[in-house]
Design a protein around this motif. Structure first.
Motif, mmCIF file in Angstrom:
data_model
loop_
_atom_site.group_PDB
_atom_site.id
_atom_site.type_symbol
_atom_site.label_atom_id
_atom_site.label_comp_id
_atom_site.label_asym_id
_atom_site.label_seq_id
_atom_site.Cartn_x
_atom_site.Cartn_y
_atom_site.Cartn_z
ATOM 1 N N LEU A 46 0.848 -1.185 0.000
ATOM 2 C CA LEU A 46 0.000 0.000 0.000
ATOM 3 C C LEU A 46 0.882 1.232 0.000
ATOM 4 C CD1 LEU A 46 -2.652 1.583 0.307
ATOM 5 C CD2 LEU A 46 -2.500 1.199 2.793
ATOM 6 N N SER A 47 0.706 2.067 -1.016
ATOM 7 C CA SER A 47 1.439 3.330 -1.087
ATOM 8 C C SER A 47 0.451 4.482 -0.999
ATOM 9 C CB SER A 47 2.240 3.424 -2.390
ATOM 10 O OG SER A 47 1.389 3.291 -3.520
ATOM 11 N N TYR A 80 -5.972 -11.620 -1.161
ATOM 12 C CA TYR A 80 -5.599 -11.131 -2.487
ATOM 13 C C TYR A 80 -4.300 -10.333 -2.388
ATOM 14 C CZ TYR A 80 -10.278 -12.450 -3.972
ATOM 15 O OH TYR A 80 -11.421 -13.162 -4.258
ATOM 16 N N SER A 81 -3.296 -10.771 -3.141
ATOM 17 C CA SER A 81 -2.024 -10.040 -3.190
ATOM 18 C C SER A 81 -2.163 -8.907 -4.197
ATOM 19 C CB SER A 81 -0.882 -10.991 -3.587
ATOM 20 O OG SER A 81 -0.731 -12.009 -2.611
ATOM 21 N N LEU A 82 -2.249 -7.702 -3.691
ATOM 22 C CA LEU A 82 -2.512 -6.547 -4.534
ATOM 23 C C LEU A 82 -1.535 -5.421 -4.237
ATOM 24 C CD1 LEU A 82 -6.403 -6.379 -4.081
ATOM 25 C CD2 LEU A 82 -5.173 -7.339 -6.034
ATOM 26 N N SER A 83 -1.287 -4.627 -5.243
ATOM 27 C CA SER A 83 -0.568 -3.369 -5.073
ATOM 28 C C SER A 83 -1.607 -2.253 -5.114
ATOM 29 C CB SER A 83 0.464 -3.174 -6.189
ATOM 30 O OG SER A 83 1.060 -1.897 -6.092
ATOM 31 N N ILE A 84 -1.785 -1.564 -3.984
ATOM 32 C CA ILE A 84 -2.814 -0.527 -3.862
ATOM 33 C C ILE A 84 -2.144 0.822 -3.670
ATOM 34 C CG2 ILE A 84 -4.803 0.285 -2.554
ATOM 35 C CD1 ILE A 84 -5.322 -2.550 -1.646
ATOM 36 N N ASN A 85 -2.610 1.803 -4.415
ATOM 37 C CA ASN A 85 -2.158 3.178 -4.219
ATOM 38 C C ASN A 85 -3.349 4.058 -3.870
ATOM 39 O OD1 ASN A 85 -1.743 6.082 -5.891
ATOM 40 N ND2 ASN A 85 -0.101 5.506 -4.491
#
Length: 311
Positions: A46-47, A80-85
């Motif tokens: 999470l960015s 769920y492996s996610l990249s969240i911004n």
């Protein structure tokens, strides 16, 4: 990748404490809300970016977007492996539905990304629950209009959580954020535990009168009913500038009404003609803003609510 935008909102709208809320959008066409972007990744991350990312908690576990991701995974029984911004463009503790923006954006993005496992009713219920982690109890007056758009009447104790309320096409809403925080917890702490029977009766009449006036297109009646006797008399002392002073000056300049947006410290000003909004906005910028973080926006009702911006 999916990118979702969720608009800012005005809770209470003066007369409707914990009962009314509306989504807003700047009349200049700019975005006024949070955006969340999601894409697949090998591990979760999470960015935070945006104008007010530095106001977010430093610890990942305290970020409401992380909490929403965790809760969504628990509901579906899958991590769920996610990249969240998170683009944090609405200031925290501002009275503009900041937490609702983030909650609505990330849950809609995750639901889209995962193939719509939750319907709108399930999503709204989850949004209200997650908002409760910020507000202290389940709340829908910001998440509902942020999610679905328009002006919303919250019926939390009925079978239907919310109903849409018609508004007036000529109404413009100026919101002024002074640049200082005011937590919901503090704002609620100054409210009395009990109200007099007279206040209860008057509040019921103002709120029912406002809703009736909106449905029957009685603009003057709706404006006359926009009186906050539940929160404003007690929260006024928390504000950097006396609200009675602001109201006196902006009414002279042609405003129809003025009140606290949500828990504050943002205030809203209602106008029904374009020719006064610039003058009022300039006055608020000069007399209400406390630092460079403050801002004034001229808005109209946002009928769309959340939307997917990019796929």
């Amino acid at each position: 990748m999916v990118r979702v935008y969720a608009p800012a909102s005005i809770g209470n709208i003066g007369v409707g404490f914990d009962t009314l809320g509306m989504a807003i959008t700047p009349i200049n066409g700019s975005l006024f809300g949070d955006c969340v972007s999601i894409e697949n990744a090998n591990i979760f991350s999470l960015s935070n970016t945006g104008h007010f990312y530095n106001q977010l908690p430093k610890r990942l576990e305290e970020n409401i977007v992380f909490q929403c991701w965790k809760k969504f995974c628990e509901i579906l029984g899958q991590t769920y492996s996610l990249s969240i911004n998170l683009e944090k463009n609405i200031p925290v503790s501002s009275g503009l539905g900041s937490s609702a923006c983030s909650i609505v954006a990330v849950l809609v993005a995750m639901n889209y990304h995962c193939g719509f496992p939750l319907d709108n009713n399930q999503l709204l219920t989850l949004m209200g629950e997650m908002e409760g982690k910020i507000a202290g109890s389940v709340h829908f007056d910001n998440v509902s209009p942020c999610f679905l758009g328009g002006m919303r009447l919250i019926l939390q104790n009925c079978d239907t959580v919310n109903q849409i309320i018609p508004s007036f096409n000529n109404w413009l809403w100026i919101v002024a954020y002074p640049g200082v925080k005011m937590s919901t917890e503090v704002s609620r702490s100054v409210l009395p535990n009990k109200y007099s029977s007279e206040d209860c009766i008057n509040h019921s009449q103002y709120l029912s009168g406002f809703i009736h006036a909106c449905h029957t297109k009685q603009e003057n009646l709706a404006i006359k009913c926009m009186k906050d006797i539940i929160a404003e008399p007690y929260r006024s002392r928390l504000f950097p500038v006396e609200l009675s002073y602001i109201r006196h000056n902006i009414i002279k300049k042609g405003a129809m009404s003025c009140g606290i947006s949500g828990s504050g410290p943002t205030i809203f000003v209602l106008c029904n003609t374009h020719d006064v909004v610039e003058d009022i906005s300039d006055w608020l910028s000069h007399f209400y803003l406390q630092n460079d973080s403050g801002f004034v926006r001229i808005c109209s009702l946002d009928q769309c609510g959340v939307r997917i911006m990019v796929e």
